[in-house]
Design a protein around this motif. Structure first.
Motif, PDB file in Angstrom:
ATOM      1  N   CYS A 131     -22.010  33.307  23.718  1.00 58.63           N
ATOM      2  CA  CYS A 131     -21.980  34.126  22.501  1.00 58.63           C
ATOM      3  C   CYS A 131     -20.548  34.535  22.169  1.00 58.63           C
ATOM      4  O   CYS A 131     -19.846  35.128  23.001  1.00 58.63           O
ATOM      5  N   LYS A 132     -20.106  34.266  20.956  1.00 62.70           N
ATOM      6  CA  LYS A 132     -18.740  34.599  20.544  1.00 62.70           C
ATOM      7  C   LYS A 132     -18.540  36.113  20.450  1.00 62.70           C
ATOM      8  O   LYS A 132     -17.445  36.615  20.691  1.00 62.70           O
ATOM      9  N   TRP A 133     -19.603  36.826  20.090  1.00 67.51           N
ATOM     10  CA  TRP A 133     -19.501  38.279  20.038  1.00 67.51           C
ATOM     11  C   TRP A 133     -19.242  38.848  21.429  1.00 67.51           C
ATOM     12  O   TRP A 133     -18.438  39.769  21.606  1.00 67.51           O
ATOM     13  N   PHE A 134     -19.899  38.288  22.455  1.00 69.03           N
ATOM     14  CA  PHE A 134     -19.684  38.713  23.835  1.00 69.03           C
ATOM     15  C   PHE A 134     -18.231  38.465  24.234  1.00 69.03           C
ATOM     16  O   PHE A 134     -17.592  39.312  24.862  1.00 69.03           O
ATOM     17  N   CYS A 135     -17.688  37.316  23.858  1.00 70.03           N
ATOM     18  CA  CYS A 135     -16.293  36.993  24.180  1.00 70.03           C
ATOM     19  C   CYS A 135     -15.338  37.958  23.489  1.00 70.03           C
ATOM     20  O   CYS A 135     -14.340  38.392  24.080  1.00 70.03           O
TER      21      CYS A 135
ATOM     22  N   TYR B 139     -14.020  27.072  27.108  1.00 70.44           N
ATOM     23  CA  TYR B 139     -13.017  28.138  27.103  1.00 70.44           C
ATOM     24  C   TYR B 139     -12.992  28.758  28.496  1.00 70.44           C
ATOM     25  O   TYR B 139     -13.893  28.540  29.313  1.00 70.44           O
ATOM     26  N   THR B 140     -11.953  29.522  28.789  1.00 70.85           N
ATOM     27  CA  THR B 140     -11.835  30.184  30.084  1.00 70.85           C
ATOM     28  C   THR B 140     -11.920  31.693  29.911  1.00 70.85           C
ATOM     29  O   THR B 140     -11.518  32.241  28.886  1.00 70.85           O
ATOM     30  N   MET B 141     -12.447  32.341  30.933  1.00 68.14           N
ATOM     31  CA  MET B 141     -12.581  33.797  30.942  1.00 68.14           C
ATOM     32  C   MET B 141     -12.024  34.297  32.275  1.00 68.14           C
ATOM     33  O   MET B 141     -12.611  34.072  33.327  1.00 68.14           O
ATOM     34  N   GLN B 142     -10.876  34.953  32.226  1.00 66.65           N
ATOM     35  CA  GLN B 142     -10.204  35.406  33.432  1.00 66.65           C
ATOM     36  C   GLN B 142     -11.049  36.420  34.198  1.00 66.65           C
ATOM     37  O   GLN B 142     -11.702  37.274  33.604  1.00 66.65           O
ATOM     38  N   TYR B 143     -11.010  36.324  35.535  1.00 66.82           N
ATOM     39  CA  TYR B 143     -11.731  37.288  36.364  1.00 66.82           C
ATOM     40  C   TYR B 143     -10.993  38.618  36.436  1.00 66.82           C
ATOM     41  O   TYR B 143     -11.543  39.669  36.165  1.00 66.82           O
ATOM     42  N   GLY B 144      -9.735  38.556  36.836  1.00 67.28           N
ATOM     43  CA  GLY B 144      -8.974  39.783  37.007  1.00 67.28           C
ATOM     44  C   GLY B 144      -8.080  40.059  35.818  1.00 67.28           C
ATOM     45  O   GLY B 144      -7.909  39.227  34.921  1.00 67.28           O
TER      46      GLY B 144
ATOM     47  N   LEU C 127      -8.259  47.418  26.058  1.00 69.17           N
ATOM     48  CA  LEU C 127      -8.341  48.830  26.445  1.00 69.17           C
ATOM     49  C   LEU C 127      -7.742  49.049  27.830  1.00 69.17           C
ATOM     50  O   LEU C 127      -7.054  50.044  28.076  1.00 69.17           O
ATOM     51  N   HIS C 128      -8.028  48.114  28.745  1.00 66.07           N
ATOM     52  CA  HIS C 128      -7.473  48.248  30.090  1.00 66.07           C
ATOM     53  C   HIS C 128      -5.950  48.097  30.070  1.00 66.07           C
ATOM     54  O   HIS C 128      -5.246  48.773  30.829  1.00 66.07           O
ATOM     55  N   PHE C 129      -5.456  47.246  29.192  1.00 64.19           N
ATOM     56  CA  PHE C 129      -4.006  47.028  29.103  1.00 64.19           C
ATOM     57  C   PHE C 129      -3.289  48.279  28.619  1.00 64.19           C
ATOM     58  O   PHE C 129      -2.240  48.650  29.155  1.00 64.19           O
ATOM     59  N   VAL C 130      -3.852  48.942  27.606  1.00 63.32           N
ATOM     60  CA  VAL C 130      -3.172  50.121  27.046  1.00 63.32           C
ATOM     61  C   VAL C 130      -3.534  51.403  27.791  1.00 63.32           C
ATOM     62  O   VAL C 130      -2.749  52.359  27.807  1.00 63.32           O
ATOM     63  N   LEU C 131      -4.728  51.445  28.421  1.00 61.02           N
ATOM     64  CA  LEU C 131      -5.175  52.647  29.142  1.00 61.02           C
ATOM     65  C   LEU C 131      -5.744  52.256  30.514  1.00 61.02           C
ATOM     66  O   LEU C 131      -6.933  52.453  30.782  1.00 61.02           O
TER      67      LEU C 131
ATOM     68  N   LYS D 284     -12.619  40.739  25.117  1.00 58.02           N
ATOM     69  CA  LYS D 284     -11.214  40.881  24.724  1.00 58.02           C
ATOM     70  C   LYS D 284     -10.882  42.335  24.405  1.00 58.02           C
ATOM     71  O   LYS D 284      -9.788  42.821  24.723  1.00 58.02           O
ATOM     72  N   VAL D 285     -11.819  43.032  23.781  1.00 60.45           N
ATOM     73  CA  VAL D 285     -11.615  44.458  23.501  1.00 60.45           C
ATOM     74  C   VAL D 285     -11.490  45.221  24.817  1.00 60.45           C
ATOM     75  O   VAL D 285     -10.627  46.105  24.959  1.00 60.45           O
ATOM     76  N   GLU D 286     -12.329  44.877  25.810  1.00 64.00           N
ATOM     77  CA  GLU D 286     -12.266  45.540  27.111  1.00 64.00           C
ATOM     78  C   GLU D 286     -10.909  45.320  27.777  1.00 64.00           C
ATOM     79  O   GLU D 286     -10.311  46.263  28.322  1.00 64.00           O
TER      80      GLU D 286
END
Length: 458
Positions: A372-376, A92-97, A385-389, A380-382
């Motif tokens: 860890c899927k929980w970490f992923c 899977y990929t995890m975006q930096y920015g 949050l950044h998207f809405v606030l 996503k929650v982070e």
């Protein structure tokens, strides 16, 4: 003994030293650089001695001050995300920015040669190679170099010395002799070796492009950064005690087959065996000092002041930022080093310590948490949050790599944000639990009442 007089002397012709030389020369100061090693531009490339650098906002904006950012970025490769190869074979990929930003993977030697050329050709900086620093007399403003070619000792009168000579800095060692200088070095239990993943036939990449690839295995880890020629520079991190168990060809291939099987065709069995059997893993060190200056004529910059683990890719970015901040203070205080030096140590020391700590923390994330899927899910929650606030919540990587927020403020803000995330997730658990309990009670009452009705009818 001959004598050379220069106003400002820089010890170390690495990227940080040459960048500082450019900044000073641009302002009209007379600068000379002394380097213990020979000129790399005339030596053969040796693989296995360094990890690719990653330029981010702090480093790129610093290079803009000497008009070097365009060429540096053009010679590098963008990395928009981590490409994680999980232990179970999935990816899977995890975006930096959060806004499409990318890190830039650059070859350390190419960047160093670029800065050497700019310093000499555009700013007229004098660079003396194969000159080893052997003594500093800070009180009288004199330092002594030994020329490797003939052993001649060369005393140099200085108004200011910049120690940019890396983690094993001689300037720093001389400063420590003067007392009241706290110094701490910590070696990681891990070492590293470099492994090249050559391009395929037809100049095709061996892995998906525009990513930093990670094979996380908790106790050890393999990463791969892209190069311009479509090859990848792989770096293998391993505890020294595990390394000592890899004695034979069979040991090495069995280890690789158990942990990094999918990379065998990318690297090649022969290259893997040769690298592990013929190279010693290089150490990783963290260095912290309590101040970066001595008197009114000496300062440490870059790794000489704060060497860090490479897991955040901020070493050269932090070093360039050191130079930029120091240069701005020179303008602010009109070159009065009695004001500049203590102010620089006071303001920069907390930031350097913070990024050293963040770099250590990021190894755990890269080597194990990304599995860890929980970490992923938390990531996503982070991002949500950044998207809405966006003004309220900024992901950690965004602050470190794609902003100029001081590192110490980043660490404090992240600690506060962790509490917010923990609170949200705990509240979510509480609400979910309450819904389950209430729902279960309603179902129980419903079933129980119907059972009573059925029983009465019977």
């Amino acid at each position: 003994m001959t004598s050379v007089k220069e106003q400002y002397v820089i010890v170390g012709a690495g990227p940080v030293g040459m960048y500082m030389a450019c900044l000073l020369s641009k302002e009209g100061y007379e600068v000379v650089v002394f380097e213990q090693r020979e000129d790399m531009r005339g030596t053969e490339l040796q693989h296995g001695r360094s990890i690719n650098l990653s330029l981010s906002t702090r480093g790129i904006e610093a290079l803009m001050k000497i008009n070097a950012e365009t060429q540096a970025v053009s010679e590098g490769m963008p990395m928009s995300a981590r490409f994680v190869h999980r232990c179970d074979g999935t990816t899977y990929t995890m975006q930096y920015g959060t806004n499409g930003e990318s890190l830039i993977s650059v070859d350390r030697r190419q960047l160093n040669e670029l800065l050497l050329n700019i310093a000499e050709q555009e700013y007229g900086v004098k660079v003396h190679f194969q000159h080893k620093l052997i003594k500093c007399d800070f009180e009288n403003g004199e330092i002594v170099f030994e020329r490797s070619s003939d052993g001649t000792q060369i005393p140099v009168k200085i108004d200011m010395i910049f120690g940019c000579d890396g983690a094993h800095s001689t300037v720093r060692k001389e400063m420590m002799r003067c007392g009241r200088f706290d110094y701490c070095q910590t070696y990681s239990k891990h070492g590293y070796i470099e492994l090249i993943m050559p391009a395929k036939e037809g100049h095709k990449p061996v892995l998906e492009e525009d990513f930093l690839h990670i094979w996380p295995k908790c106790q050890f880890m393999l990463i791969a950064l892209p190069n311009k020629d479509k090859s990848y520079t792989g770096t293998f991190f391993i505890p020294f005690e595990t390394w000592d168990q890899l004695k034979t060809k069979e040991d090495i291939l069995n280890f690789w087959d158990n942990h990094f099987r999918e990379t065998i065709p990318l690297i090649g069995k022969d290259r893997i065996v040769e690298a592990v059997m013929n190279k010693e893993p290089l150490p990783l060190i963290t260095i912290k000092c309590n101040r970066y200056h001595l008197g009114n004529n000496c300062v440490l910059l870059g790794d000489a002041a704060h060497a860090m683990l490479p897991f955040y890719g901020q070493g050269v970015n932090c070093g360039f930022e050191d130079c930029e901040i120091f240069h701005e203070m020179m303008k602010k205080y009109n070159g009065d080093f009695s004001l500049i030096l203590p102010e620089f140590s006071r303001t920069r020391n907390p930031d350097a310590k913070a990024i050293c700590d963040l770099s250590e923390m990021n190894y755990l994330e890269m080597s194990s948490k990304v599995n860890c899927k929980w970490f992923c899910f938390r990531k996503k929650v982070e991002r949500f949050l950044h998207f809405v606030l966006p003004w309220f919540y900024i992901p950690l990587y965004q602050m470190v790599a794609f902003s100029r927020i001081p590192y110490s403020d980043v660490l404090k803000k992240q600690q506060r944000q962790n509490k917010i995330i923990d609170g949200i997730l705990m509240a979510g658990y509480g609400i979910t639990g309450a819904v389950v309990i209430i729902g279960s009670f309603i179902v129980y009452k419903y079933v129980n009442s119907h059972l009573c009705t059925i029983t009465c009818l019977i």
